[in-house]
Each structure stands twice: as structure tokens, then as C-alpha cells.
Design a protein around this motif. Structure first.
Motif, short mmCIF file in Angstrom:
data_model
loop_
_atom_site.label_atom_id
_atom_site.label_comp_id
_atom_site.label_asym_id
_atom_site.label_seq_id
_atom_site.Cartn_x
_atom_site.Cartn_y
_atom_site.Cartn_z
N GLY A 129 -1.25 -48.63 -21.91
CA GLY A 129 -1.09 -49.07 -23.29
C GLY A 129 0.24 -48.58 -23.85
N PRO A 130 0.47 -48.76 -25.14
CA PRO A 130 1.75 -48.34 -25.73
C PRO A 130 2.02 -46.84 -25.60
N ASP A 131 0.99 -45.99 -25.79
CA ASP A 131 1.20 -44.54 -25.68
C ASP A 131 1.65 -44.15 -24.28
N GLY A 132 0.93 -44.66 -23.29
CA GLY A 132 1.27 -44.32 -21.90
C GLY A 132 2.62 -44.87 -21.48
N ASN A 133 2.96 -46.06 -21.95
CA ASN A 133 4.27 -46.62 -21.61
C ASN A 133 5.40 -45.77 -22.18
N ARG A 134 5.10 -45.06 -23.27
CA ARG A 134 6.08 -44.17 -23.87
C ARG A 134 6.07 -42.79 -23.19
N ALA A 136 4.03 -41.66 -20.15
CA ALA A 136 3.80 -41.50 -18.71
C ALA A 136 5.07 -41.43 -17.85
N PRO A 137 6.13 -42.17 -18.20
CA PRO A 137 7.31 -42.06 -17.33
C PRO A 137 7.92 -40.66 -17.28
N THR A 138 7.69 -39.83 -18.31
CA THR A 138 8.28 -38.49 -18.32
C THR A 138 7.25 -37.37 -18.25
N LYS A 139 5.99 -37.69 -18.57
CA LYS A 139 4.92 -36.67 -18.57
C LYS A 139 3.73 -37.21 -17.80
N LYS A 140 3.48 -36.67 -16.61
CA LYS A 140 2.44 -37.20 -15.72
C LYS A 140 1.04 -37.13 -16.34
N ASP A 141 0.69 -36.00 -16.96
CA ASP A 141 -0.63 -35.79 -17.52
C ASP A 141 -0.52 -35.77 -19.04
N TRP A 142 -0.96 -36.84 -19.67
CA TRP A 142 -0.72 -37.01 -21.11
C TRP A 142 -1.96 -37.39 -21.90
N THR A 143 -3.10 -37.61 -21.25
CA THR A 143 -4.28 -38.06 -21.98
C THR A 143 -5.02 -36.86 -22.59
N ALA A 144 -6.05 -37.15 -23.37
CA ALA A 144 -6.88 -36.09 -23.96
C ALA A 144 -8.03 -35.69 -23.03
N GLY A 145 -8.02 -36.17 -21.79
CA GLY A 145 -9.06 -35.86 -20.81
C GLY A 145 -9.44 -37.06 -19.96
N CYS A 146 -8.85 -38.20 -20.26
CA CYS A 146 -9.14 -39.43 -19.51
C CYS A 146 -8.34 -39.50 -18.23
N ILE A 147 -8.57 -40.56 -17.48
CA ILE A 147 -7.87 -40.85 -16.23
C ILE A 147 -7.07 -42.11 -16.48
N ALA A 148 -5.74 -42.02 -16.40
CA ALA A 148 -4.87 -43.14 -16.76
C ALA A 148 -4.17 -43.73 -15.55
N ILE A 149 -4.16 -45.06 -15.48
CA ILE A 149 -3.43 -45.81 -14.48
C ILE A 149 -2.64 -46.90 -15.20
N LYS A 150 -1.70 -47.50 -14.51
CA LYS A 150 -0.86 -48.54 -15.11
C LYS A 150 -1.71 -49.72 -15.58
N ASP A 151 -1.19 -50.45 -16.56
CA ASP A 151 -1.93 -51.56 -17.15
C ASP A 151 -2.34 -52.62 -16.12
N ASP A 152 -1.45 -52.99 -15.22
CA ASP A 152 -1.82 -54.00 -14.22
C ASP A 152 -2.88 -53.46 -13.26
N GLU A 153 -2.90 -52.14 -13.05
CA GLU A 153 -3.90 -51.54 -12.17
C GLU A 153 -5.28 -51.48 -12.85
N ILE A 154 -5.32 -51.17 -14.15
CA ILE A 154 -6.63 -51.14 -14.82
C ILE A 154 -7.22 -52.54 -14.85
#
Length: 171
Positions: A129-134, A136-154
Motif C-alpha cells: 500500500g502507500p505506507d509500504g511503498n514509502r 519498505a524500500p529503506t526499512k525492511k521491518d515497518w509494520t505494527a506486527g503484520c507480515i508485509a509483501i509487495k502489492d502484486d504478491e498479496i
């Protein structure tokens, strides 16, 4: 060029233009083998979709902003560890699409309460989503506890999973 040929070329070009302008849906179809288990290895930052012991797909993941250790209470920034189940799907997620993980279970709730805290919830496998696109490219672990993958992968994961599939989250 005769009238019939001209008409055929015109309709062909119109069909091509119409196909190019059509927005692609984030909802995909999946016709392959059933996913019987999801495995997340936090240390390796990997998510695997399995049919039996066969890996169907694997993805690099981002985790909670405190990636080491089991989630103990709401707001600790950790991704849970243990056995859970896929329990819901959110097509309107702020993170493109999301698939719910059944955290907290009874043990998680008891642990949090023993610490005088709430266990939290809303743990998902989700896109960037918008937060991860901003972030994830510089910070690998950025969620509040979730598991994040790229938009096309989800989009793939969302199509492949069904409610009740077990998810094992390893340290």
C-alpha cells in the motif's frame, strides 16, 4: 484497401485500444493446487505457501518494527510466533489487500493478561500500500506486527488462500 478490410482493421485497432485502457483488477483467479499450509520464517524473512510438503510459492517479507520475539501485547511492534489460521479477507485494506491471521489465541490472551495488558489483534498478511511503498524500500521491518509483501504478491496470496488454512510463524 477494400471496405471489408478497412472495417476489420478499424475494429481490431479499437479492440486493442480498449484492452490497453482497461484497468487491471487486483483480484486474481487461481486454479492450481490447494494451499494446505502457510509457513513464515521470521529470521529468514520468508513466507512459503505449501501444498503438503511442496512449496508452491515463496515471498520475501517485512515484519513488525520489532522483528525479534513473539508478540506479547498490543503495541509491542512484534509479529506473533506459533500456530494460527487464516480467518478473514479484507478487499478494502489500506495495504492493497490483506488476509487475516487468527492472533490472538487463548495462550496469547492469557500471556498479555498476566502482564496486565491487552493482547492486541488485527494481524494480517498484507501488501505494501502507500505506507509500504514509502517505507519498505529503506526499512525492511515497518509494520505494527503484520507480515508485509509487495502489492502484486498479496494479489497472488489473496487468490490462493482460503479460510481455515493453518499458518505457522517461526522465530
Amino acid at each position: 484497401m477494400n471496405q471489408a478490410t478497412r472495417r476489420t482493421v478499424t475494429f481490431s485497432l479499437l479492440a486493442l485500444l480498449a484492452a490497453c485502457g482497461k484497468p487491471q483488477s487486483k483480484f486474481r483467479a487461481y486454479n492450481g493446487p490447494a494451499v494446505t499450509q502457510v509457513v513464515v520464517n521470521k529470521g529468514a524473512r520468508k513466507l512459503y505457501l505449501l501444498n503438503g510438503s511442496t512449496v508452491l510459492k515463496s515471498y520475501d517479507v517485512g515484519l513488525g518494527n520489532v522483528p525479534v520475539g513473539h508478540k506479547q501485547f498490543e503495541g509491542d511492534g512484534k509479529t506473533p510466533e506459533g500456530l494460527y489460521f487464516i480467518d478473514r479477507f479484507n478487499p478494502r485494506s489500506q495495504y492493497h489487500l490483506s488476509v487475516g491471521v487468527s492472533y490472538p489465541n487463548e495462550n496469547d490472551t492469557a500471556l498479555a493478561q498476566a502482564l496486565g495488558r491487552e493482547p492486541g489483534g488485527d494481524i494480517f498478511i498484507h501488501g505494501w500500500g502507500p505506507d509500504g511503498n514509502r517505507l519498505a524500500p529503506t526499512k525492511k521491518d515497518w509494520t505494527a506486527g503484520c507480515i508485509a509483501i509487495k502489492d502484486d504478491e498479496i494479489e497472488e496470496v489473496y487468490a490462493m488462500l482460503r479460510p481455515g488454512v493453518p499458518i505457522v510463524i517461526n522465530p
